[in-house]
Scaffold this active site. Sequence first.
Site, PDB file in Angstrom:
ATOM      1  N   HIS A 100       0.851  -1.204   0.000  1.00  0.00           N
ATOM      2  CA  HIS A 100       0.000   0.000   0.000  1.00  0.00           C
ATOM      3  C   HIS A 100       0.879   1.245   0.000  1.00  0.00           C
ATOM      4  CE1 HIS A 100      -4.200  -1.524   1.390  1.00  0.00           C
ATOM      5  NE2 HIS A 100      -3.613  -2.384   0.580  1.00  0.00           N
ATOM      6  N   TYR A 229      -9.327   5.581   7.504  1.00  0.00           N
ATOM      7  CA  TYR A 229      -9.450   5.922   8.929  1.00  0.00           C
ATOM      8  C   TYR A 229     -10.436   7.085   9.012  1.00  0.00           C
ATOM      9  CZ  TYR A 229      -5.028   3.405   9.891  1.00  0.00           C
ATOM     10  OH  TYR A 229      -4.023   2.461  10.023  1.00  0.00           O
ATOM     11  N   PRO A 321      -4.206   0.319  18.865  1.00  0.00           N
ATOM     12  CA  PRO A 321      -3.998  -0.212  17.508  1.00  0.00           C
ATOM     13  C   PRO A 321      -4.042   0.833  16.380  1.00  0.00           C
ATOM     14  CG  PRO A 321      -6.200  -0.754  18.309  1.00  0.00           C
ATOM     15  CD  PRO A 321      -5.470  -0.125  19.457  1.00  0.00           C
ATOM     16  N   LYS A 325       1.024  -0.228  15.139  1.00  0.00           N
ATOM     17  CA  LYS A 325       2.453  -0.251  15.465  1.00  0.00           C
ATOM     18  C   LYS A 325       2.879  -1.462  16.311  1.00  0.00           C
ATOM     19  CE  LYS A 325       3.756   3.229  13.217  1.00  0.00           C
ATOM     20  NZ  LYS A 325       4.124   2.728  11.894  1.00  0.00           N
ATOM     21  N   TYR A 417       3.996   6.662   9.933  1.00  0.00           N
ATOM     22  CA  TYR A 417       3.133   5.545   9.541  1.00  0.00           C
ATOM     23  C   TYR A 417       3.945   4.433   8.862  1.00  0.00           C
ATOM     24  CZ  TYR A 417      -1.149   3.161   8.151  1.00  0.00           C
ATOM     25  OH  TYR A 417      -2.154   2.234   8.014  1.00  0.00           O
TER      26      TYR A 417
HETATM   27  C1  PHB Z   1      -6.097  -4.168  10.797  1.00  0.00           C
HETATM   28  O1  PHB Z   1      -6.111  -4.451   9.598  1.00  0.00           O
HETATM   29  O2  PHB Z   1      -6.507  -4.975  11.652  1.00  0.00           O
HETATM   30  C2  PHB Z   1      -5.604  -2.830  11.198  1.00  0.00           C
HETATM   31  C3  PHB Z   1      -5.080  -1.990  10.239  1.00  0.00           C
HETATM   32  C4  PHB Z   1      -4.624  -0.742  10.587  1.00  0.00           C
HETATM   33  C5  PHB Z   1      -4.694  -0.329  11.904  1.00  0.00           C
HETATM   34  C6  PHB Z   1      -5.193  -1.181  12.875  1.00  0.00           C
HETATM   35  C7  PHB Z   1      -5.653  -2.441  12.519  1.00  0.00           C
HETATM   36  O3  PHB Z   1      -4.255   0.909  12.219  1.00  0.00           O
END
Ligand code: PHB
Length: 422
Positions: A100, A229, A321, A325, A417
């Site tokens: 990505h 997000y 989460p 990280k 990130y």
């Molecule tokens: C996930 O795919 O479970 C996931 C992806 C990004 C995040 C947290 C969890 O920031």
Amino acid sequence: MGPEVLRCEPPHFWHHEANHKQPRQDMKINTQVAIIGAGPSGLLLGALLAREGIEATVIEQRSPDYVLGRIRAGVLEQGTVGLLERAGVADRLHREGLPHDGFDLCVDGVRHRIDLARWTRGKRVTVYGQTEVTRDLMDQRQAQGWPSFYDAQEVAVHDFDSARPRVTFSVQGVQHEVQADYIAGCDGYHGVCRASVPAQALTTYERVYPFGWLGVLSRTPPVSDELIYSNHERGFALCSLRSPMLSRYYVQCSLQDKVEQWSDDAFWSELRARLDAPAAAALVTGPSIEKSIAPLRSFVAEPMRFGQLFLAGDAAHIVPPTGAKGLNLAASDVHYLSQGLIERYREGSPAGLDQYSDRCLRRVWKASRFSWWFTSLMHRFEQSELSGGPMGYRLQQAELEYLVQSEAAMTAMAENYVGLPF
Ligand code: PHB
Ligand code: APR
């Protein structure tokens, strides 16, 4: 007769599938590094050491199926991918993982792309589930015959302030004692290693967030090729994925919520309500194949070394989460620890091990800061909290508007990130 002494070298390896072949008498085993925990930290450390000819024995309290049943985040930093390559477990990751180059922030019903590759001069992340990373490491360990014990009961660590630390445990009623040069505490937040350190030797820092994440895995095509997000008045939402036919979604929920109270329909309509109109219209729903609520916590324990005991991964620190990280921090710890051990065994130098805790913690605190900041920016907080209520929400919107318009702010976001260097 005293306990049998075994040197744990092939073909005398001990694997969970060979457990039933073990003679029913006390077992004494020598190894160079005893690794407690077969999560990603423990298994990756074992693989990096084995490739340098350092023998490690992994001791895990659960069964392999239980370990593989845990669903966790799925975004790998480039440095983590590099480490998995070095460990020789990146073939499937390169075949099935999804690179990505960016992700979307959804603010007030409008999506803005953060172009990771542009702001980091070509860096990217790879979407590949932590469960799959664990499976690849487990398969490799089994194929190579590196020693592992699963279903270990009453695991205890001893004498780690001396030159000969020990680990004791039992498997199917047979008592085991592993003598090692070093113990790696890779046994997660609830493990026995950190808990065995005298309280006065530890400083801990903790922040518990006043909400949880309700997560759903579904066999449906993801709403978008890239992650979304979303900061919404109703609360945070995240659209993630595992593959072109497997989606992972989350909504911020109350800590009082019980997962049974959330029907699939209720989940889908809440998620839809928190997305921009095109994403809401494109969302394909289906039955959940996993649904769970996770609390959010920031936690750091300092230092990460006590004599011959080294903590790594969730045993030493937890991040919320947001930004994914957790696994990536576990990977950098394990990198520093494997380097220190390799230096020790190859050159006799303790320098890397002596620097282990400081090197890890510098990176841990930076990632903890980023995860805390991203969490604070994206979630709804109550009126009673400092950054909460309507004013907190308006301040978040102002910061997000600034973020998506400022090259400096997007660079800082993207740099964190994709992962700070290690
Ligand atoms: C996930 O795919 O479970 C996931 C992806 C990004 C995040 C947290 C969890 O920031
Ligand atoms: N004895 C042996 N094993 C133990 C013990 C014990 N007393 N206590 C816990 N374990 C095992 C757990 O069953 C688990 O398999 O240690 C392992 C720890 O694995 P994780 O919790 O996955 O921790 P870690 O390997 O450090 O991975 C970090 O996992 O939780 C996520 O967000 C986190 O992605 C990050 C990653």
